[in-house]
Scaffold this motif. Structure first.
Motif, short mmCIF file in Angstrom:
data_model
loop_
_atom_site.label_atom_id
_atom_site.label_comp_id
_atom_site.label_asym_id
_atom_site.label_seq_id
_atom_site.Cartn_x
_atom_site.Cartn_y
_atom_site.Cartn_z
N THR A 260 0.80 -1.24 0.00
CA THR A 260 0.00 0.00 0.00
C THR A 260 0.83 1.29 0.00
OG1 THR A 260 -1.82 -1.18 1.01
CG2 THR A 260 -1.89 1.20 1.19
N PRO A 261 1.96 1.37 0.75
CA PRO A 261 2.75 2.62 0.71
C PRO A 261 3.24 2.95 -0.69
CG PRO A 261 3.59 1.12 2.40
CD PRO A 261 2.51 0.38 1.69
N ILE A 262 3.50 1.94 -1.50
CA ILE A 262 3.99 2.20 -2.86
C ILE A 262 2.88 2.85 -3.68
CG2 ILE A 262 4.95 1.15 -4.96
CD1 ILE A 262 6.20 -1.01 -3.22
N VAL A 263 1.65 2.31 -3.55
CA VAL A 263 0.51 2.91 -4.26
C VAL A 263 0.25 4.32 -3.74
CG1 VAL A 263 -1.94 2.68 -4.81
CG2 VAL A 263 -0.52 0.62 -4.62
N ALA A 264 0.46 4.51 -2.43
CA ALA A 264 0.18 5.81 -1.81
C ALA A 264 1.05 6.92 -2.40
CB ALA A 264 0.38 5.72 -0.30
N LEU A 265 2.22 6.55 -2.95
CA LEU A 265 3.10 7.57 -3.55
C LEU A 265 2.37 8.31 -4.66
CD1 LEU A 265 6.34 5.40 -3.97
CD2 LEU A 265 5.97 7.21 -2.27
N LYS A 266 1.53 7.59 -5.38
CA LYS A 266 0.81 8.20 -6.49
C LYS A 266 -0.18 9.24 -6.01
CE LYS A 266 -1.94 7.19 -10.52
NZ LYS A 266 -2.04 6.29 -11.67
N TYR A 267 -0.86 8.91 -4.91
CA TYR A 267 -1.91 9.80 -4.41
C TYR A 267 -1.33 10.93 -3.56
CZ TYR A 267 -4.65 6.20 -6.47
OH TYR A 267 -5.17 5.33 -7.38
N ALA A 268 -0.09 10.73 -3.07
CA ALA A 268 0.57 11.78 -2.27
C ALA A 268 1.05 12.92 -3.17
CB ALA A 268 1.73 11.18 -1.50
N GLY A 273 5.27 12.86 -10.13
CA GLY A 273 6.72 12.93 -9.95
C GLY A 273 7.22 11.97 -8.87
N LEU A 274 6.57 11.99 -7.72
CA LEU A 274 7.01 11.17 -6.60
C LEU A 274 7.01 9.69 -6.97
CD1 LEU A 274 7.86 11.23 -3.61
CD2 LEU A 274 5.44 11.06 -3.00
N SER A 275 5.93 9.29 -7.61
CA SER A 275 5.78 7.89 -7.99
C SER A 275 6.87 7.48 -9.00
CB SER A 275 4.38 7.75 -8.59
OG SER A 275 4.01 6.44 -8.72
N VAL A 276 6.99 8.24 -10.07
CA VAL A 276 7.95 7.90 -11.14
C VAL A 276 9.39 7.95 -10.62
CG1 VAL A 276 8.86 8.60 -13.40
CG2 VAL A 276 6.39 8.61 -13.00
N ASN A 277 9.71 9.01 -9.86
CA ASN A 277 11.08 9.13 -9.34
C ASN A 277 11.42 8.03 -8.34
OD1 ASN A 277 11.64 11.39 -10.89
ND2 ASN A 277 10.81 12.78 -9.34
N THR A 278 10.46 7.68 -7.50
CA THR A 278 10.73 6.63 -6.51
C THR A 278 10.96 5.30 -7.19
OG1 THR A 278 9.37 7.80 -4.91
CG2 THR A 278 9.87 5.50 -4.42
N PHE A 279 10.13 4.99 -8.19
CA PHE A 279 10.36 3.73 -8.93
C PHE A 279 11.73 3.75 -9.60
CE2 PHE A 279 5.68 2.64 -9.04
CZ PHE A 279 5.85 1.40 -8.43
N ASN A 285 18.95 2.89 -8.50
CA ASN A 285 19.90 3.30 -7.47
C ASN A 285 19.97 2.35 -6.28
OD1 ASN A 285 20.61 5.47 -9.02
ND2 ASN A 285 19.13 6.84 -8.05
N PHE A 286 18.80 1.78 -5.90
CA PHE A 286 18.82 0.87 -4.76
C PHE A 286 18.70 -0.58 -5.21
CE2 PHE A 286 16.42 4.63 -2.95
CZ PHE A 286 17.54 5.21 -2.40
N GLY A 287 18.63 -0.83 -6.51
CA GLY A 287 18.38 -2.17 -7.02
C GLY A 287 19.06 -3.28 -6.23
#
Ligand code: NAD
Length: 313
Positions: A260-268, A273-279, A285-287
């Motif tokens: 759920t926190p990953i999906v929440a990035l989109k709604y936050a 931007g937040l969603s695309v940059n975090t992915f 970078n953290f792969g």
């Protein structure tokens, strides 16, 4: 009496487990019509159903990609009476876009999108006449948020979400409910089938960098995510049962509180931007540290986000 539940794609995975869970309901509230393309694949379901097979669970053949198959199936249901339609059948598609033919993309839409449209079109008129019914669709977190290298699969689930969100308004006037179930990763043959397909792929048309990002960066991260967050089909079946038993079923239902926190990035951040940059950061970078990132994400799951999610228990 019984509520008649018709489920598509019951030979394996989530569909099989929903069929068995409902058919084995302690209060015997459901008559389950478990459907599958090829009845030769019924053994796993029959075994899992045990003594309720032939009682609260019966079988019918149904291919969601065929008008004729869908009509024949629904016509063979007594009075065409279906209280709850569960659209579960679906196929995955993974890989660099350059390597995927338009034909293969259309096949995914034919099952995941038009398959559901075909079922709803056949079952909805009777539900409208009766002024009752519940249409449930197995969507995905990928129906809400894009995921790299799942471009076309994600698009097919987005299409479903848009279609159902539109239908839900009209159907509410006829007292017919619509609910989307949005699981994160689930351990089923879906995962294994996709990994097998990927191993067989030769990636024609894709450049070496893209193939490397897909095979050496995306795939290991994806396996980490499944390991860290994967739910069982039982969990998804329990969530689905909760949704159909709710007195006021919600339209959207996430099932996996870890995701759920990953999906929440989109709604936050509605700019995306937040969603695309975090992915991007997760992947590139953290792969190699994906498992650590996943543990941190788990800790970040706060109670307000959990409330958005149906729990299986
Ligand atoms: P699965 O492959 O075990 O089940 C899919 C079922 O659909 C199979 O039994 C398959 O035979 C059936 N099917 C495919 N084409 C069909 C057709 N034309 N007509 C009738 N049946 C057909 O995988 P699963 O994970 O149980 O998938 C079920 C649903 O859950 C799918 O819609 C999938 O998109 C969704 N989902 C899966 C995951 C996951 O991680 N496994 C996550 C979110 C959503």
């Amino acid at each position: 009496g019984h509520k008649v539940v018709l489920i598509t794609g019951c030979s394996s995975g989530i569909g099989l487990r929903i069929a068995v869970t409902l058919a084995r309901d302690e209060k015997k509230r459901y008559h389950v019509i478990a459907t599958m393309r090829d009845l030769k694949k019924k053994d796993k379901l029959v075994e899992a159903a045990g003594d309720v097979f032939g009682k609260t669970l019966t079988l019918l053949p149904l291919d969601v990609c065929s008008d004729e198959s869908v009509q024949t199936c629904i016509n063979s249901v007594k009075d065409r009476h279906i209280d709850i339609l569960i659209n579960n059948a679906g196929v995955g598609l993974l890989g660099p876009l350059e390597s995927i033919s338009i034909e293969d993309m259309k096949r995914v839409f034919e099952t995941n999108f038009f398959g559901v449209v075909r079922m709803i079109k056949e079952v909805m008129p009777d539900m409208k006449k009766r002024r009752s019914g519940h249409i449930v669709v197995m969507s995905s977190v990928m129906g809400l948020q894009g995921v790299v290298f799942n471009d076309v699969y994600t698009a097919s689930k987005f299409a479903m979400e848009g279609f159902c969100e539109s239908m839900a308004v009209q159907l509410m006037k006829f007292n017919v409910r619509v609910s989307m179930i949005e699981p994160g990763p689930v351990h089923t043959e879906f995962e294994t089938k996709m990994m097998d397909d990927v191993a067989k792929m030769e990636y024609p048309g894709a450049d070496a960098d893209t193939v490397r990002y897909f095979k050496d960066v995306y795939l290991p991260s994806s396996i980490d995510i499944f390991e860290a967050m994967g739910q069982t089909p039982e969990d998804v079946a329990k969530c689905t049962k909760k949704v159909i038993e709710s007195s006021s079923p919600r339209f959207r239902n996430l099932t996996n509180s870890l995701y759920t926190p990953i999906v929440a990035l989109k709604y936050a951040d509605e700019t995306g931007g937040l969603s695309v940059n975090t992915f991007y950061n997760l992947l590139f970078n953290f792969g190699p540290l994906m498992h650590i990132t996943m543990s941190i994400l788990k800790c970040l799951t706060c109670s307000c986000l959990r409330r958005r999610t149906i729990s299986p228990n």
